[in-house]
Design a protein around this motif. Structure first.
Motif, PDB file in Angstrom:
ATOM      1  N   UNK A 230      11.612  40.071 -10.086  1.00 43.07           N
ATOM      2  CA  UNK A 230      10.534  39.171 -10.232  1.00 43.07           C
ATOM      3  C   UNK A 230       9.078  39.929  -9.787  1.00 43.07           C
ATOM      4  N   UNK A 231       8.092  39.275 -10.153  1.00 43.23           N
ATOM      5  CA  UNK A 231       6.832  39.685 -10.007  1.00 43.23           C
ATOM      6  C   UNK A 231       5.798  38.393  -9.334  1.00 43.23           C
ATOM      7  N   UNK A 232       4.632  38.810  -8.883  1.00 45.19           N
ATOM      8  CA  UNK A 232       3.752  37.794  -8.459  1.00 45.19           C
ATOM      9  C   UNK A 232       2.471  38.297  -8.869  1.00 45.19           C
ATOM     10  N   UNK A 233       2.306  38.698 -10.056  1.00 40.53           N
ATOM     11  CA  UNK A 233       1.408  39.838 -10.549  1.00 40.53           C
ATOM     12  C   UNK A 233      -0.323  39.402 -10.591  1.00 40.53           C
ATOM     13  N   UNK A 234      -0.989  40.249  -9.536  1.00 36.91           N
ATOM     14  CA  UNK A 234      -2.444  40.100  -9.342  1.00 36.91           C
ATOM     15  C   UNK A 234      -3.409  40.620 -10.648  1.00 36.91           C
ATOM     16  N   UNK A 235      -4.306  39.578 -10.864  1.00 40.81           N
ATOM     17  CA  UNK A 235      -5.270  40.470 -11.863  1.00 40.81           C
ATOM     18  C   UNK A 235      -6.542  40.267 -11.177  1.00 40.81           C
ATOM     19  N   UNK A 236      -7.141  41.282 -11.024  1.00 37.20           N
ATOM     20  CA  UNK A 236      -8.569  41.413 -10.173  1.00 37.20           C
ATOM     21  C   UNK A 236      -9.593  41.338 -11.218  1.00 37.20           C
ATOM     22  N   UNK A 237     -10.487  40.418 -11.117  1.00 37.21           N
ATOM     23  CA  UNK A 237     -11.781  40.427 -11.962  1.00 37.21           C
ATOM     24  C   UNK A 237     -12.996  40.798 -11.141  1.00 37.21           C
ATOM     25  N   UNK A 238     -13.260  42.097 -11.197  1.00 34.98           N
ATOM     26  CA  UNK A 238     -14.199  42.673 -10.469  1.00 34.98           C
ATOM     27  C   UNK A 238     -15.959  42.054 -10.866  1.00 34.98           C
ATOM     28  N   UNK A 239     -16.725  42.233 -10.091  1.00 34.21           N
ATOM     29  CA  UNK A 239     -18.140  41.659 -10.348  1.00 34.21           C
ATOM     30  C   UNK A 239     -18.735  42.283 -11.542  1.00 34.21           C
ATOM     31  N   UNK A 240     -18.430  43.350 -11.903  1.00 35.22           N
ATOM     32  CA  UNK A 240     -18.952  44.036 -13.057  1.00 35.22           C
ATOM     33  C   UNK A 240     -18.302  43.622 -14.447  1.00 35.22           C
ATOM     34  N   UNK A 241     -17.220  42.863 -14.228  1.00 36.22           N
ATOM     35  CA  UNK A 241     -16.414  42.545 -15.618  1.00 36.22           C
ATOM     36  C   UNK A 241     -17.075  42.183 -16.776  1.00 36.22           C
ATOM     37  N   UNK A 242     -16.613  42.455 -17.982  1.00 33.06           N
ATOM     38  CA  UNK A 242     -17.058  41.850 -19.238  1.00 33.06           C
ATOM     39  C   UNK A 242     -16.179  40.455 -19.052  1.00 33.06           C
ATOM     40  N   UNK A 243     -16.920  39.242 -18.766  1.00 34.61           N
ATOM     41  CA  UNK A 243     -16.140  37.976 -18.458  1.00 34.61           C
ATOM     42  C   UNK A 243     -15.305  37.512 -19.856  1.00 34.61           C
TER      43      UNK A 243
END
Ligand SMILES: NC(=O)C1=CN([C@@H]2O[C@H](COP(=O)(O)OP(=O)(O)OC[C@H]3O[C@@H](n4cnc5c(N)ncnc54)[C@H](OP(=O)(O)O)[C@@H]3O)[C@@H](O)[C@H]2O)C=CC1
Ligand SMILES: O=C(O)CCC(=O)C(=O)O
Length: 461
Positions: A230-243
């Motif tokens: 399995x996974x508990x997969x993280x997605x990081x949204x950085x402060x410079x991301x195209x939202x």
């Protein structure tokens, strides 16, 4: 004999599939063992031709088989057809392996000798597969196993036997000799021990609990084993991301295939500076998802695979609420007979909560706020799983920092955590994977044994 039902309409029976007894599973192992010398010694062109023909037929029947896949598993028709096409590509790619297989010849260190390094099949390979990719996972294990000259016993999930049956039928008609590929449908707990005991190698995809049981049994017999868990997969949204891009990526990763992917995004770690704007946009997009009949081209998300999985998802949701996670969207079963669950988003969560520790395997994601990139990476890496991870950023430096410091086996930059290519290695680290990677250049390692030969030919120089 058991009824295979459509999760979107459980009264619809897709077919009845005979369940094998332990004695029949042993018979399948015997057939694979008997076929092994012939298939292992077969001409590489013969193996290549068989695999190519399998890919050709999967491609030619992608619409029909994709519809069957959708009816038995519940992912949308677009996803079902896509999975069949991907399976065809896997067979086509693997068809090149027998022709590419090489070795090494080195001058020996004693005069008049040569050292030759070559690879041979492992033997009878047992493949135990889950329901969530009922065609692609059997395809990527079977195609490489056969390409390298092994014989196969496939035990698919009892929830999705139809795709495996079609694959067996296609393999049979593609010219595979009798016994080289064997299908055993039935209950994993009953058949598992006999299958593992009769194998030279076991490749498994599924839950960590079953994976551990298979590992312990295999290790006791010193049998080669590969686990994709399995996974508990993280997605990081950085402060410079195209939202907009970040929302798109989060939506795809968390809710496509009803979130039933080991690579699905489940922890969305968002920099506090963009947290509220991101959550607002994500909730708007989730609300616009069309959940319903997966055969309808307009549908974005189909049902959960089974009543048992739906009950598990609802239990996880209730548990998250009792832990203090705030429901930002969804959380409930939808009206009707089908196993439809609302796409569900929690906010105000922290990484210590059970909802952020244990795999749900459904359309449920949580937002976790972070204070800067170091904090976000620390949260991402603080998990019992390490399969896939991702970051959305405009910065090369933050992307590269994340790529280097992520503990996961797969790292995605400005791409969803789920959705892998078939020509490169796939797998997780730590409790997410064991025994080497699958697919691409990695497959040869698991499905072959090395041999080093020393030849004294008596010719010096
Ligand atoms: N990493 C991934 O890709 C997947 C993870 N999962 C996780 O697992 C949970 C349960 O799903 P489930 O389908 O039951 O997954 P399981 O791990 O139980 O099943 C996967 C495969 O293993 C077989 N199996 C079950 N018990 C044994 C055993 N003792 N020895 C050998 N084989 C066995 C199953 O057969 P049978 O179907 O007959 O039980 C099936 O073919 C999900 O909620 C999800 O969290 C599920 C699917 C894929
Ligand atoms: O994300 C993918 O394409 C593959 C996922 C997978 O292998 C799985 O869920 O078992």
């Amino acid at each position: 004999m058991d009824a295979n039902r459509n999760p979107a309409r459980p009264s619809e029976v897709i077919g009845h599939y005979a369940w094998a007894s332990v004695a029949q599973a042993e018979e399948a192992l015997g057939a694979a063992r008997a076929a092994l010398p012939g298939w292992a010694a077969s001409n590489p062109q013969t193996r290549s031709d068989v695999l190519r023909r399998v890919g050709d037929e999967l491609n030619a029947r992608a619409e029909e088989l994709g519809a069957l896949l959708t009816r038995e598993e519940g992912k949308t028709l677009r996803e079902g057809v896509g999975e069949v096409r991907r399976s065809a590509q896997i067979f086509h790619y693997a068809a090149g392996e027998p022709l590419r297989q090489g070795g090494e010849a080195l001058p020996g260190l004693r005069d008049g000798t040569t050292a030759m390094v070559s690879r041979e099949p492992v033997g009878v390979v047992v493949l135990i597969t889950p329901w969530n990719f009922p065609m692609a996972v059997p395809a990527w294990k079977t195609a490489y196993a056969l390409a390298f000259g092994n014989t196969v016993v496939l035990k698919p999930s009892e929830v999705t036997p139809a795709c495996a049956w079609e694959l067996a039928d296609i393999l049979h008609r593609a010219g595979l000799p009798a016994g080289a590929f064997n299908l055993v449908v039935g209950d994993g707990r009953t058949l598992g021990p006999a299958l593992v005991d009769g194998a030279d190698a076991v490749s498994f995809t599924g839950s960590p609990g079953v994976g551990r049981a298979i590992l312990e049994r295999s290790v006791a017999r010193m049998t080669r084993v590969q686990l994709e868990l399995g996974g508990k997969n993280p997605l990081v949204v950085h402060d410079d991301a195209d939202l907009e891009l970040a929302v798109d990526i989060a939506l795809q990763g968390a809710f496509h295939s009803t979130g039933q992917r080991c690579t699905a995004t489940s922890r969305i770690i968002v920099d506090r500076r963009v947290h509220d704007a991101f959550v607002e946009r994500l909730v708007t997009r989730i609300a616009a998802l069309r959940v319903g009949d997966p055969m309808d081209a307009a549908t974005d998300m189909g049902p959960v695979v089974s009543e048992a999985q739906l009950a598990k998802d609802l239990h996880c949701i209730a548990d998250a609420r009792s832990e203090g996670a705030e429901l930002a969207f969804g959380g409930g079963r939808m009206d009707g007979d089908g196993y439809f669950l609302e796409p569900t988003l929690f906010v105000g969560t922290d990484n210590a909560m059970r909802i952020n520790r244990d795999e749900v395997f459904g359309p449920v994601a949580c937002v976790i706020p972070a204070d800067g990139l170091d904090h976000a990476i620390a949260i991402a890496n603080d998990s019992d799983h390490a399969l896939s991870s991702g970051i959305v950023t405009r910065g090369l430096a933050s992307a590269e920092t994340f790529r280097r410091r992520s503990r996961a086996g797969l790292v995605m930059v400005n791409a969803p955590t789920a959705g892998i290519d078939y020509h490169v290695p796939f797998g997780g680290r730590g409790p997410s994977g064991y025994g080497g990677r699958e697919q691409g250049s990695a497959a040869v390692e698991f499905f072959t044994e090395g041999k080093t030969a020393y030849i004294n030919h008596g010719i010096a120089g």
